[in-house]
Motif scaffolding. Sequence first.
Motif, PDB file in Angstrom:
ATOM      1  N   MET A  72       0.813  -1.208   0.000  1.00 35.65           N
ATOM      2  CA  MET A  72       0.000   0.000   0.000  1.00 35.65           C
ATOM      3  C   MET A  72       0.852   1.265   0.000  1.00 35.65           C
ATOM      4  SD  MET A  72      -2.652  -1.221   3.000  1.00 35.65           S
ATOM      5  CE  MET A  72      -3.772   0.166   2.759  1.00 35.65           C
ATOM      6  N   THR A  73       0.300   2.332  -0.587  1.00 36.98           N
ATOM      7  CA  THR A  73       0.910   3.652  -0.455  1.00 36.98           C
ATOM      8  C   THR A  73       0.420   4.284   0.842  1.00 36.98           C
ATOM      9  OG1 THR A  73      -0.897   4.799  -1.588  1.00 36.98           O
ATOM     10  CG2 THR A  73       0.904   3.947  -2.965  1.00 36.98           C
ATOM     11  N   ARG A  74       1.045   5.374   1.223  1.00 37.70           N
ATOM     12  CA  ARG A  74       0.608   6.074   2.438  1.00 37.70           C
ATOM     13  C   ARG A  74      -0.829   6.573   2.320  1.00 37.70           C
ATOM     14  NH1 ARG A  74       6.010   7.645   1.925  1.00 37.70           N
ATOM     15  NH2 ARG A  74       7.319   7.196   3.741  1.00 37.70           N
ATOM     16  N   THR A  75      -1.182   7.132   1.161  1.00 36.20           N
ATOM     17  CA  THR A  75      -2.537   7.664   1.015  1.00 36.20           C
ATOM     18  C   THR A  75      -3.580   6.548   0.953  1.00 36.20           C
ATOM     19  OG1 THR A  75      -2.169   7.817  -1.380  1.00 36.20           O
ATOM     20  CG2 THR A  75      -1.839   9.822  -0.080  1.00 36.20           C
ATOM     21  N   ALA A  76      -3.185   5.358   0.522  1.00 37.45           N
ATOM     22  CA  ALA A  76      -4.127   4.235   0.524  1.00 37.45           C
ATOM     23  C   ALA A  76      -4.578   3.911   1.942  1.00 37.45           C
ATOM     24  CB  ALA A  76      -3.479   3.006  -0.112  1.00 37.45           C
ATOM     25  N   GLU A  77      -3.688   4.146   2.911  1.00 37.55           N
ATOM     26  CA  GLU A  77      -4.013   3.850   4.300  1.00 37.55           C
ATOM     27  C   GLU A  77      -5.108   4.763   4.843  1.00 37.55           C
ATOM     28  OE1 GLU A  77      -0.617   3.222   6.917  1.00 37.55           O
ATOM     29  OE2 GLU A  77       0.669   3.086   5.134  1.00 37.55           O
ATOM     30  N   LEU A  78      -5.416   5.857   4.138  1.00 35.31           N
ATOM     31  CA  LEU A  78      -6.518   6.731   4.549  1.00 35.31           C
ATOM     32  C   LEU A  78      -7.870   6.102   4.207  1.00 35.31           C
ATOM     33  CD1 LEU A  78      -5.097  10.154   3.274  1.00 35.31           C
ATOM     34  CD2 LEU A  78      -5.038   9.247   5.618  1.00 35.31           C
ATOM     35  N   PHE A  79      -7.886   5.176   3.254  1.00 37.68           N
ATOM     36  CA  PHE A  79      -9.123   4.537   2.813  1.00 37.68           C
ATOM     37  C   PHE A  79      -9.250   3.098   3.292  1.00 37.68           C
ATOM     38  CE2 PHE A  79      -8.089   7.826  -0.261  1.00 37.68           C
ATOM     39  CZ  PHE A  79      -9.301   8.481  -0.438  1.00 37.68           C
ATOM     40  N   LEU A  80      -8.114   2.447   3.540  1.00 35.16           N
ATOM     41  CA  LEU A  80      -8.086   1.043   3.967  1.00 35.16           C
ATOM     42  C   LEU A  80      -6.930   0.858   4.932  1.00 35.16           C
ATOM     43  CD1 LEU A  80      -9.013  -1.972   3.531  1.00 35.16           C
ATOM     44  CD2 LEU A  80      -7.271  -2.067   1.728  1.00 35.16           C
ATOM     45  N   THR A  81      -7.225   0.388   6.128  1.00 33.70           N
ATOM     46  CA  THR A  81      -6.141   0.218   7.094  1.00 33.70           C
ATOM     47  C   THR A  81      -5.329  -1.031   6.762  1.00 33.70           C
ATOM     48  OG1 THR A  81      -7.427  -1.153   8.631  1.00 33.70           O
ATOM     49  CG2 THR A  81      -7.562   1.258   8.897  1.00 33.70           C
ATOM     50  N   PRO A  82      -4.029  -1.004   7.026  1.00 33.25           N
ATOM     51  CA  PRO A  82      -3.213  -2.200   6.825  1.00 33.25           C
ATOM     52  C   PRO A  82      -3.746  -3.390   7.626  1.00 33.25           C
ATOM     53  CG  PRO A  82      -1.810  -0.284   7.066  1.00 33.25           C
ATOM     54  CD  PRO A  82      -3.209   0.167   7.396  1.00 33.25           C
ATOM     55  N   TYR A  83      -4.294  -3.112   8.811  1.00 33.83           N
ATOM     56  CA  TYR A  83      -4.837  -4.197   9.628  1.00 33.83           C
ATOM     57  C   TYR A  83      -5.987  -4.895   8.908  1.00 33.83           C
ATOM     58  CZ  TYR A  83      -7.059  -6.683  13.484  1.00 33.83           C
ATOM     59  OH  TYR A  83      -7.614  -7.654  14.276  1.00 33.83           O
ATOM     60  N   ALA A  84      -6.894  -4.107   8.319  1.00 28.56           N
ATOM     61  CA  ALA A  84      -8.020  -4.696   7.596  1.00 28.56           C
ATOM     62  C   ALA A  84      -7.531  -5.506   6.398  1.00 28.56           C
ATOM     63  CB  ALA A  84      -8.984  -3.604   7.132  1.00 28.56           C
ATOM     64  N   ALA A  85      -6.553  -4.963   5.672  1.00 34.68           N
ATOM     65  CA  ALA A  85      -6.012  -5.683   4.520  1.00 34.68           C
ATOM     66  C   ALA A  85      -5.374  -6.999   4.951  1.00 34.68           C
ATOM     67  CB  ALA A  85      -4.996  -4.806   3.787  1.00 34.68           C
ATOM     68  N   GLU A  86      -4.731  -6.988   6.103  1.00 36.42           N
ATOM     69  CA  GLU A  86      -4.112  -8.209   6.617  1.00 36.42           C
ATOM     70  C   GLU A  86      -5.167  -9.240   7.016  1.00 36.42           C
ATOM     71  OE1 GLU A  86      -1.105  -9.628  10.217  1.00 36.42           O
ATOM     72  OE2 GLU A  86      -1.004  -7.583   9.444  1.00 36.42           O
ATOM     73  N   VAL A  87      -6.251  -8.773   7.632  1.00 33.62           N
ATOM     74  CA  VAL A  87      -7.327  -9.680   8.024  1.00 33.62           C
ATOM     75  C   VAL A  87      -7.903 -10.397   6.806  1.00 33.62           C
ATOM     76  CG1 VAL A  87      -9.691  -9.786   8.918  1.00 33.62           C
ATOM     77  CG2 VAL A  87      -7.952  -8.465  10.141  1.00 33.62           C
ATOM     78  N   PHE A  88      -8.169  -9.652   5.734  1.00 39.38           N
ATOM     79  CA  PHE A  88      -8.796 -10.245   4.551  1.00 39.38           C
ATOM     80  C   PHE A  88      -7.826 -11.078   3.720  1.00 39.38           C
ATOM     81  CE2 PHE A  88     -11.923  -6.974   5.540  1.00 39.38           C
ATOM     82  CZ  PHE A  88     -13.121  -7.652   5.304  1.00 39.38           C
ATOM     83  N   SER A  89      -6.564 -10.683   3.696  1.00 40.53           N
ATOM     84  CA  SER A  89      -5.588 -11.419   2.880  1.00 40.53           C
ATOM     85  C   SER A  89      -4.970 -12.594   3.619  1.00 40.53           C
ATOM     86  CB  SER A  89      -4.474 -10.476   2.412  1.00 40.53           C
ATOM     87  OG  SER A  89      -3.677 -10.058   3.506  1.00 40.53           O
ATOM     88  N   GLY A  90      -4.952 -12.525   4.947  1.00 40.95           N
ATOM     89  CA  GLY A  90      -4.290 -13.564   5.723  1.00 40.95           C
ATOM     90  C   GLY A  90      -2.783 -13.473   5.661  1.00 40.95           C
ATOM     91  N   GLN A  91      -2.279 -12.328   5.179  1.00 42.21           N
ATOM     92  CA  GLN A  91      -0.837 -12.124   5.029  1.00 42.21           C
ATOM     93  C   GLN A  91      -0.454 -10.770   5.625  1.00 42.21           C
ATOM     94  OE1 GLN A  91       1.201 -14.389   3.687  1.00 42.21           O
ATOM     95  NE2 GLN A  91      -0.463 -15.763   3.054  1.00 42.21           N
TER      96      GLN A  91
END
Length: 209
Positions: free
Chosen positions: A54-73
Amino acid sequence: MSTGKQAQEEASAAREMVCETVVLGVSGAVGATEVPQLIVLLRREFCRRVQVVMTRTAELFLTPYAAEVFSGQPVGTSSELPKPNSWQGHIRLAKEASVLLVAPATANMVARLATGLAEDLVSTVTLAATCPKVIAPAMNIRMFENATTQRNLRELREHGFYIIEPVVGIEVATMEVSFGSMPQPREIANFLFNVMAANPGAKDQPEQT
């Protein structure tokens, strides 16, 4: 007798996936809010692993934690500079990709990729990747139709990138129906199926160093 969890794991293993790993780059557009649905769809029907960066600005729309939960990575972000030999290292991520997808790709991201700038983890991994590369531009119609953006997209096509055309949707800033939205996850997945069908030699395993 298999437990429910074991049966689920066996069913998952039995599904024939198109490829091993999708590296999914996310930049800062409203379409990033649809990335969790895309991740789930890809994991169910397309690949064994989705690695999100993710880019820094992407984190304003999607948290890294949420992305990790859905991806399992674990998720690679541009907020912290990864160690060269860590799992987040851009070369390692690029080598592991069977296909690289940037969705959504902002006008800024399109410009970076077209000019070879490596200013964040997404653009750096993309620059290093040798697998099929796909981008899904998402931006205001005026930005998309701008001559500079169109030139950048032409250059990306000339360099072998596959471009998923934007669709008509609601522009959140104005609440108007307008062209320029990121396609729905199903459309993106179908596009990826076609890309991989056109590239039968695309690797399914990480490159060996």
